[in-house]
Design an enzyme around this catalytic site. Structure first.
Site, PDB file in Angstrom:
ATOM      1  N   SER A 110     -19.272  63.533 -11.219  1.00 34.68           N
ATOM      2  CA  SER A 110     -18.679  62.607 -12.181  1.00 34.68           C
ATOM      3  C   SER A 110     -19.013  61.182 -11.782  1.00 34.68           C
ATOM      4  O   SER A 110     -18.545  60.699 -10.739  1.00 34.68           O
ATOM      5  CB  SER A 110     -17.160  62.774 -12.220  1.00 34.68           C
ATOM      6  OG  SER A 110     -16.561  61.616 -12.786  1.00 34.68           O
TER       7      SER A 110
ATOM      8  N   HIS B 286     -21.778  64.385 -15.158  1.00 30.36           N
ATOM      9  CA  HIS B 286     -20.532  64.348 -15.928  1.00 30.36           C
ATOM     10  C   HIS B 286     -20.181  62.895 -16.239  1.00 30.36           C
ATOM     11  O   HIS B 286     -20.072  62.071 -15.320  1.00 30.36           O
ATOM     12  CB  HIS B 286     -19.419  65.005 -15.121  1.00 30.36           C
ATOM     13  CG  HIS B 286     -18.106  65.154 -15.834  1.00 30.36           C
ATOM     14  ND1 HIS B 286     -17.849  66.178 -16.734  1.00 30.36           N
ATOM     15  CD2 HIS B 286     -16.963  64.422 -15.764  1.00 30.36           C
ATOM     16  CE1 HIS B 286     -16.601  66.058 -17.177  1.00 30.36           C
ATOM     17  NE2 HIS B 286     -16.046  65.009 -16.602  1.00 30.36           N
TER      18      HIS B 286
ATOM     19  N   ASP C  40     -17.448  60.422 -17.883  1.00 35.55           N
ATOM     20  CA  ASP C  40     -16.054  60.302 -18.309  1.00 35.55           C
ATOM     21  C   ASP C  40     -15.847  59.083 -19.202  1.00 35.55           C
ATOM     22  O   ASP C  40     -15.845  57.962 -18.708  1.00 35.55           O
ATOM     23  CB  ASP C  40     -15.133  60.186 -17.086  1.00 35.55           C
ATOM     24  CG  ASP C  40     -15.016  61.494 -16.345  1.00 35.55           C
ATOM     25  OD1 ASP C  40     -15.286  61.508 -15.119  1.00 35.55           O
ATOM     26  OD2 ASP C  40     -14.672  62.496 -16.991  1.00 35.55           O
TER      27      ASP C  40
ATOM     28  N   MET D  42     -13.418  56.928 -21.442  1.00 35.90           N
ATOM     29  CA  MET D  42     -11.980  56.686 -21.596  1.00 35.90           C
ATOM     30  C   MET D  42     -11.772  55.441 -22.468  1.00 35.90           C
ATOM     31  O   MET D  42     -12.441  54.446 -22.262  1.00 35.90           O
ATOM     32  CB  MET D  42     -11.331  56.473 -20.223  1.00 35.90           C
ATOM     33  CG  MET D  42     -11.543  57.615 -19.253  1.00 35.90           C
ATOM     34  SD  MET D  42     -10.902  57.212 -17.618  1.00 35.90           S
ATOM     35  CE  MET D  42     -11.290  58.713 -16.729  1.00 35.90           C
TER      36      MET D  42
ATOM     37  N   HIS E 253     -17.545  63.878 -21.402  1.00 37.13           N
ATOM     38  CA  HIS E 253     -16.118  64.222 -21.507  1.00 37.13           C
ATOM     39  C   HIS E 253     -15.412  63.081 -22.228  1.00 37.13           C
ATOM     40  O   HIS E 253     -15.236  61.995 -21.665  1.00 37.13           O
ATOM     41  CB  HIS E 253     -15.564  64.418 -20.091  1.00 37.13           C
ATOM     42  CG  HIS E 253     -14.088  64.721 -20.021  1.00 37.13           C
ATOM     43  ND1 HIS E 253     -13.401  64.691 -18.831  1.00 37.13           N
ATOM     44  CD2 HIS E 253     -13.183  65.012 -20.985  1.00 37.13           C
ATOM     45  CE1 HIS E 253     -12.127  64.965 -19.085  1.00 37.13           C
ATOM     46  NE2 HIS E 253     -11.974  65.165 -20.363  1.00 37.13           N
TER      47      HIS E 253
ATOM     48  N   MET F 134     -12.354  61.332 -23.462  1.00 37.18           N
ATOM     49  CA  MET F 134     -10.902  61.145 -23.349  1.00 37.18           C
ATOM     50  C   MET F 134     -10.533  59.964 -24.251  1.00 37.18           C
ATOM     51  O   MET F 134     -10.152  58.889 -23.772  1.00 37.18           O
ATOM     52  CB  MET F 134     -10.530  60.886 -21.886  1.00 37.18           C
ATOM     53  CG  MET F 134     -10.696  62.089 -20.986  1.00 37.18           C
ATOM     54  SD  MET F 134     -10.813  61.672 -19.232  1.00 37.18           S
ATOM     55  CE  MET F 134     -12.565  61.343 -19.117  1.00 37.18           C
TER      56      MET F 134
ATOM     57  N   MET G  72      -8.493  70.931 -17.327  1.00 35.52           N
ATOM     58  CA  MET G  72      -8.218  69.764 -16.489  1.00 35.52           C
ATOM     59  C   MET G  72      -7.295  70.176 -15.336  1.00 35.52           C
ATOM     60  O   MET G  72      -6.228  70.759 -15.569  1.00 35.52           O
ATOM     61  CB  MET G  72      -7.558  68.644 -17.299  1.00 35.52           C
ATOM     62  CG  MET G  72      -8.489  67.975 -18.287  1.00 35.52           C
ATOM     63  SD  MET G  72      -9.976  67.270 -17.524  1.00 35.52           S
ATOM     64  CE  MET G  72      -9.287  66.132 -16.332  1.00 35.52           C
TER      65      MET G  72
ATOM     66  N   ASP H 287     -12.018  70.185 -13.588  1.00 34.31           N
ATOM     67  CA  ASP H 287     -12.250  68.751 -13.421  1.00 34.31           C
ATOM     68  C   ASP H 287     -11.007  68.070 -12.890  1.00 34.31           C
ATOM     69  O   ASP H 287      -9.971  68.074 -13.548  1.00 34.31           O
ATOM     70  CB  ASP H 287     -12.606  68.172 -14.807  1.00 34.31           C
ATOM     71  CG  ASP H 287     -12.972  66.703 -14.783  1.00 34.31           C
ATOM     72  OD1 ASP H 287     -13.095  66.121 -15.872  1.00 34.31           O
ATOM     73  OD2 ASP H 287     -13.151  66.161 -13.694  1.00 34.31           O
TER      74      ASP H 287
HETATM   75  C1  DX5 Z   1     -10.474  62.257 -14.751  1.00 35.98           C
HETATM   76  C2  DX5 Z   1     -11.901  62.635 -15.031  1.00 35.98           C
HETATM   77  C3  DX5 Z   1     -12.566  63.318 -13.858  1.00 35.98           C
HETATM   78  C4  DX5 Z   1     -12.572  62.495 -12.580  1.00 35.98           C
HETATM   79  C5  DX5 Z   1     -12.851  63.413 -11.410  1.00 35.98           C
HETATM   80  O1  DX5 Z   1      -9.822  61.957 -15.930  1.00 35.98           O
HETATM   81  O2  DX5 Z   1     -11.995  63.463 -16.167  1.00 35.98           O
HETATM   82  O3  DX5 Z   1     -13.890  63.695 -14.218  1.00 35.98           O
HETATM   83  O4  DX5 Z   1     -13.524  61.498 -12.654  1.00 35.98           O
HETATM   84  O5  DX5 Z   1     -12.742  62.683 -10.235  1.00 35.98           O
HETATM   85  P1  DX5 Z   1     -12.257  63.359  -8.862  1.00 35.98           P
HETATM   86  O6  DX5 Z   1     -13.274  64.421  -8.530  1.00 35.98           O
HETATM   87  O7  DX5 Z   1     -12.295  62.191  -7.912  1.00 35.98           O
HETATM   88  O8  DX5 Z   1     -10.900  63.912  -9.082  1.00 35.98           O
HETATM   89 ZN    ZN Z   2     -14.023  64.348 -16.583  1.00 34.27          ZN
END
Ligand code: DX5
Ligand code: ZN
Length: 210
Positions: free
Chosen positions: A4, A29, A31, A33, A62, A64, A135, A169
């Site tokens: 990620s 990956h 993320d 947000m 991903h 969010m 999750m 994740d």
């Molecule tokens: C959190 C993300 C994850 C996060 C994982 O909302 O979806 O992908 O970046 O990070 P670690 O491995 O540090 O928990």
């Molecule tokens: Zn993620």
């Protein structure tokens, strides 16, 4: 293994991506947000497009965000290979319609649920997706503690549809990777346990258990 990039050093993101690719990553990956669906803001289609130019590895996006259906075309154009959206009503989109939209765009279709979300919400869609993301932390931040109480969701999903990928994740390290794989996960997302180490290849080997 899907590192990620949320945990990567963005001041040298191109290097970071090349290094995890050489270290054995299978996917990247991403993320996304929006500060509404989750209490944090990360990056959008422009950064995903930048990542696309750095690697041929599949981009596992991903989302969010609220109203994912409005933004799916931009992530498709940016080069996403799979797009995962949230099932919660707070994501404010017609889940079935958005999954078809991703499918029609020739992207792999992913669906995800938060730890607090009942598995029942996902069941109607399990035959319409390529990947279920369970999750193992409440989304929004890296570096959180893994929630082992989410493991029954992996088993339940596998018992209903054993053809889909099962991704986990949040809080994935060498130990929690083991637990997740024993419960049916075959895709591991990891941020902290890769990018916050000095040796990415060793980190990825440890996560794989090899
Ligand atoms: C959190 C993300 C994850 C996060 C994982 O909302 O979806 O992908 O970046 O990070 P670690 O491995 O540090 O928990
Ligand atoms: Zn993620």
């Amino acid at each position: 293994m899907a590192p990620s990039i949320l945990a990567a050093d963005f001041s040298r993101l191109a290097d970071e991506i090349h290094q995890v690719e050489q270290a054995g990553a299978d996917w990247i990956h991403c993320d996304v947000m929006d500060g509404h669906f989750v209490d944090n803001i990360s990056f959008g289609p422009a950064i995903v497009g930048f990542v696309r130019k750095q690697t041929k590895l599949p981009l596992d996006v991903h989302l969010m965000i609220e109203h994912a259906d409005h933004y799916v075309p931009r992530f498709v154009d940016a080069g996403a290979n799979s797009i995962t959206v949230h099932v919660e009503p707070e994501a404010k989109h017609d889940v079935g319609k958005t999954l078809r939209q991703i499918r029609d765009a020739k992207c792999r279709v992913g669906l995800t649920l938060n730890p607090e979300t009942d598995f029942k919400l996902i069941e109607p869609f399990l035959d319409k997706i390529d990947m279920l993301l369970v999750m193992t932390v409440h989304p929004g931040f890296g570096g959180q503690k893994f929630r082992v109480d989410q493991m029954p969701k992996l088993k339940r999903a596998k018992s209903i549809n054993d053809r889909i990928d099962i991704e986990v994740d949040g809080g994935i390290n060498a130990d929690t990777a083991r637990v997740s794989i024993q419960n049916g996960a075959n895709v591991l997302v990891a941020g902290t346990s890769i990018f916050k180490t000095k040796d990415y290849a060793k980190a990825i080997r440890d996560l794989r258990g090899s």
